[in-house]
Structure formats: C-alpha cells, structure tokens
Motif scaffolding. Structure first.
Motif, PDB file in Angstrom:
ATOM      1  N   THR A 167      18.901   5.046  -9.243  1.00 33.68           N
ATOM      2  CA  THR A 167      18.930   5.549  -7.869  1.00 33.68           C
ATOM      3  C   THR A 167      17.754   6.486  -7.645  1.00 33.68           C
ATOM      4  O   THR A 167      17.393   7.259  -8.535  1.00 33.68           O
ATOM      5  CB  THR A 167      20.254   6.309  -7.624  1.00 33.68           C
ATOM      6  OG1 THR A 167      21.344   5.396  -7.764  1.00 33.68           O
ATOM      7  CG2 THR A 167      20.290   6.918  -6.238  1.00 33.68           C
ATOM      8  N   LEU A 169      16.416   9.744  -5.813  1.00 35.72           N
ATOM      9  CA  LEU A 169      16.887  10.963  -5.170  1.00 35.72           C
ATOM     10  C   LEU A 169      15.710  11.662  -4.497  1.00 35.72           C
ATOM     11  O   LEU A 169      14.619  11.758  -5.069  1.00 35.72           O
ATOM     12  CB  LEU A 169      17.504  11.918  -6.202  1.00 35.72           C
ATOM     13  CG  LEU A 169      18.732  11.435  -6.961  1.00 35.72           C
ATOM     14  CD1 LEU A 169      19.224  12.528  -7.907  1.00 35.72           C
ATOM     15  CD2 LEU A 169      19.847  11.032  -6.011  1.00 35.72           C
ATOM     16  N   ARG A 243      22.675   6.281 -11.446  1.00 33.86           N
ATOM     17  CA  ARG A 243      23.423   6.530 -10.220  1.00 33.86           C
ATOM     18  C   ARG A 243      24.390   7.695 -10.336  1.00 33.86           C
ATOM     19  O   ARG A 243      24.549   8.480  -9.385  1.00 33.86           O
ATOM     20  CB  ARG A 243      24.192   5.257  -9.819  1.00 33.86           C
ATOM     21  CG  ARG A 243      24.967   5.386  -8.509  1.00 33.86           C
ATOM     22  CD  ARG A 243      25.548   4.045  -8.088  1.00 33.86           C
ATOM     23  NE  ARG A 243      26.427   3.505  -9.119  1.00 33.86           N
ATOM     24  CZ  ARG A 243      26.947   2.259  -9.078  1.00 33.86           C
ATOM     25  NH1 ARG A 243      26.642   1.459  -8.073  1.00 33.86           N
ATOM     26  NH2 ARG A 243      27.732   1.840 -10.049  1.00 33.86           N
ATOM     27  N   SER A 246      23.628  11.415  -9.179  1.00 34.27           N
ATOM     28  CA  SER A 246      23.679  11.833  -7.772  1.00 34.27           C
ATOM     29  C   SER A 246      25.016  12.464  -7.415  1.00 34.27           C
ATOM     30  O   SER A 246      25.129  13.175  -6.412  1.00 34.27           O
ATOM     31  CB  SER A 246      23.402  10.640  -6.853  1.00 34.27           C
ATOM     32  OG  SER A 246      24.402   9.648  -6.992  1.00 34.27           O
ATOM     33  N   ALA A 256      20.335   9.783  -1.598  1.00 32.27           N
ATOM     34  CA  ALA A 256      20.365   8.858  -2.726  1.00 32.27           C
ATOM     35  C   ALA A 256      20.148   7.438  -2.221  1.00 32.27           C
ATOM     36  O   ALA A 256      20.893   6.953  -1.355  1.00 32.27           O
ATOM     37  CB  ALA A 256      21.701   8.958  -3.465  1.00 32.27           C
TER      38      ALA A 256
END
Length: 298
Positions: A167, A169, A243, A246, A256
């Motif tokens: 992910t 950020l 992931r 986050s 995100a």
C-alpha cells in the motif's frame, strides 16, 4: 578439538576483547588465552589479530566462526533432543524477527510459549530479513519470522505465514491522496520514506519498482515503523508498506492507496528454520503454537 575451545573462541570473537570474554565465560584471562593458543596450534593458523584495544578475526578466524556456530548449535540441539524424549522442553530458544511481521503476533506467541515451557530461556533479536536468514543458516538462531529473501537451501527452509498487498501511504493533502490505486510509474519523482535495505518491506518495494523499471529516491531511511509513519504524516515523503501498517494510524491521518501494476507487490512473510533434523525441540514447540487458536497469531 575440544568443545570448550570452540566456546572460548566464539566468546572472544563476539566480544572482540579477551577480558570481556573471560568475564562472560567466568574463566581466567590466562586460561582463555591458553585455550585460544591451543586451538590456533591445532588449526595451524592465527585466528585473531590482537591490539591493545581489541581483537579482530583473521580470514581463518572468520571461516572458523561460521562452522563453530553450527557445531555448538548442533551440540545444544542434541542435549535438548534428549530432554525432549523425556517430555521436557528446555535449553534456549533464540528467535529473530522483523518488526510488525504479518501472520504472527510475536509478543502473544512468546507469552504463550513461556507459560507452557518455563524452563526454556528465550532470546529475541530484531533485524532485517537478510541478516536473519544468514543467522539461521549459520546456526546462531533457532527460528526467525521474516520476509522471503531466497529459495530454500541445505541450511535454511521457509514456511509461509501470510501474504498481503503493498500500500502507498501519503499525507491527506498529497496530490495522490484523492485518487484510487497507483502504479510505480505514477510515483516517479516522489521522495520516499523507507526502511534500511535489509528490511522486508524495503526489499519488497525495491523489487516491485525494479520489475516496473522505475527509479525511485529514498530520502529518509528509518529503523522502525512508527518513525516511518510519523514522517509520512508530516508530509516529508510517501511510503510503500504492507497493507496492515496503514491500520496503525487513524484513517484520517494518512491516505492509503493500493499499489498496482508492479511485477512483485505481495509482501510474503515466512518462518525461517534450519533443516528438520537440525531444528531444536524448542523451535518445533513454538511452531506448533502458531496453529493454536487461543494464541491468536493468525
């Protein structure tokens, strides 16, 4: 070659000092020096370069250190295996782990292990996945929770724990924040916050950008998750992370975005172990706890 000579050699190599090694082993310094000289005579090679301040390994010493670690680990495993036959798990569990590893809650796991096996001394080391793999192969760690770094070898095997996407950020006001999924190509020219190169998330991100043939610039390197999140939250850069990272901040604190379009975007975590015949009873007992729903490691 006596085991005590190898134990003395390893202590001096780790402490880089004869006096500290003697104190650690609770032997006289003269006795320790005599032990090292006996080992050097037997091997017909100097093992240390001695100065007034410290001692360092020679090339012969570096070669011996790897093998000495394996031999001493096998001896410990033999003692522990005999105890396990009698229904007692004892000895030392040397565990390595990356930070915030997916698929296992290390603190809960170790707490459950200690309740069931109070006679085992637990030693925990936190490091990057590359270093942990080397320490498993060298016999200095019994088990490690890390990110896949290479295929199984004669000294190392990997048992999958979890796989999750990466992910992106960024600060909520960043130009990408209001969009959807992004690709490495979308991130060209951005300043990145990331871990040091040996850590699993950095390795995974580097591989994804290399597969997409996209150059990126890491301007801020950190050693812990919360420092990374702080820097991103202050708008000092963006980060590509597993992931679940986050979820460590309120949803409004960071944007995100899924990372798509790269050749390798999955974050694959594993348990690293030596071959089955070299795996200690304590390490096997810890691995069994991973399947216990009461531990909550899934």
């Amino acid at each position: 070659m006596e085991l005590r000579h190898l134990q003395h050699f390893v202590a001096v190599a780790e402490e880089q000092h004869f006096t500290r090694a003697a104190e650690r082993l609770m032997v006289s310094q003269s006795g320790l020096s005599a032990s090292i000289r006996a080992l050097e005579r037997e091997l017909q090679a100097p093992l240390f370069v001695r100065t007034t301040r410290r001692v360092t390994l020679t090339e012969a010493g570096k070669a011996l250190l790897t093998e000495a670690g394996r031999i001493l680990a096998q001896v410990r495993a033999a003692h522990d295996a005999v105890a396990a036959v009698r229904g007692v798990v004892r000895g030392t569990l040397s565990l390595g782990t990356e930070q915030c590893i997916a698929g296992v809650c290390v603190a809960k796991l170790l707490a459950a292990f200690r309740r069931r096996h109070p006679d085992v001394e637990i030693r925990l080391r936190q490091a990057g996945s590359g270093a942990l793999a080397e320490e498993i192969a060298a016999g200095s760690l019994d088990l490690a929770f890390a990110v896949t770094t290479r295929a199984d070898t004669a000294q190392l095997r990997c048992i999958p724990l979890a796989s999750e996407p990466m992910t992106v950020l960024c600060h909520p006001t960043h130009r990408l924040a209001s969009g959807g999924a992004v690709t490495p190509e979308d991130l060209g020219g951005e300043a990145f916050v990331d871990f040091h190169p040996d850590w699993g998330p950095r390795r995974t991100t580097d591989a994804a950008f290399a597969a997409a043939d996209v150059q990126r610039t890491v301007t801020l390197e950190v050693n812990d998750v919360h420092s990374l999140l702080d820097l991103v939250q202050e708008g000092l850069g963006i980060a590509v992370v597993p992931r679940h990272f986050s979820h460590k901040r309120e949803a409004s604190a960071l944007a995100a975005l899924p990372l798509k379009g790269a050749g390798e975007t999955s974050y694959d975590t594993v348990a690293m172990l030596p071959p089955p015949e070299a795996t200690s009873p304590a390490a096997r007992a810890l691995m069994r706890l991973l399947d216990d729903p009461a531990v909550g490691c899934g």
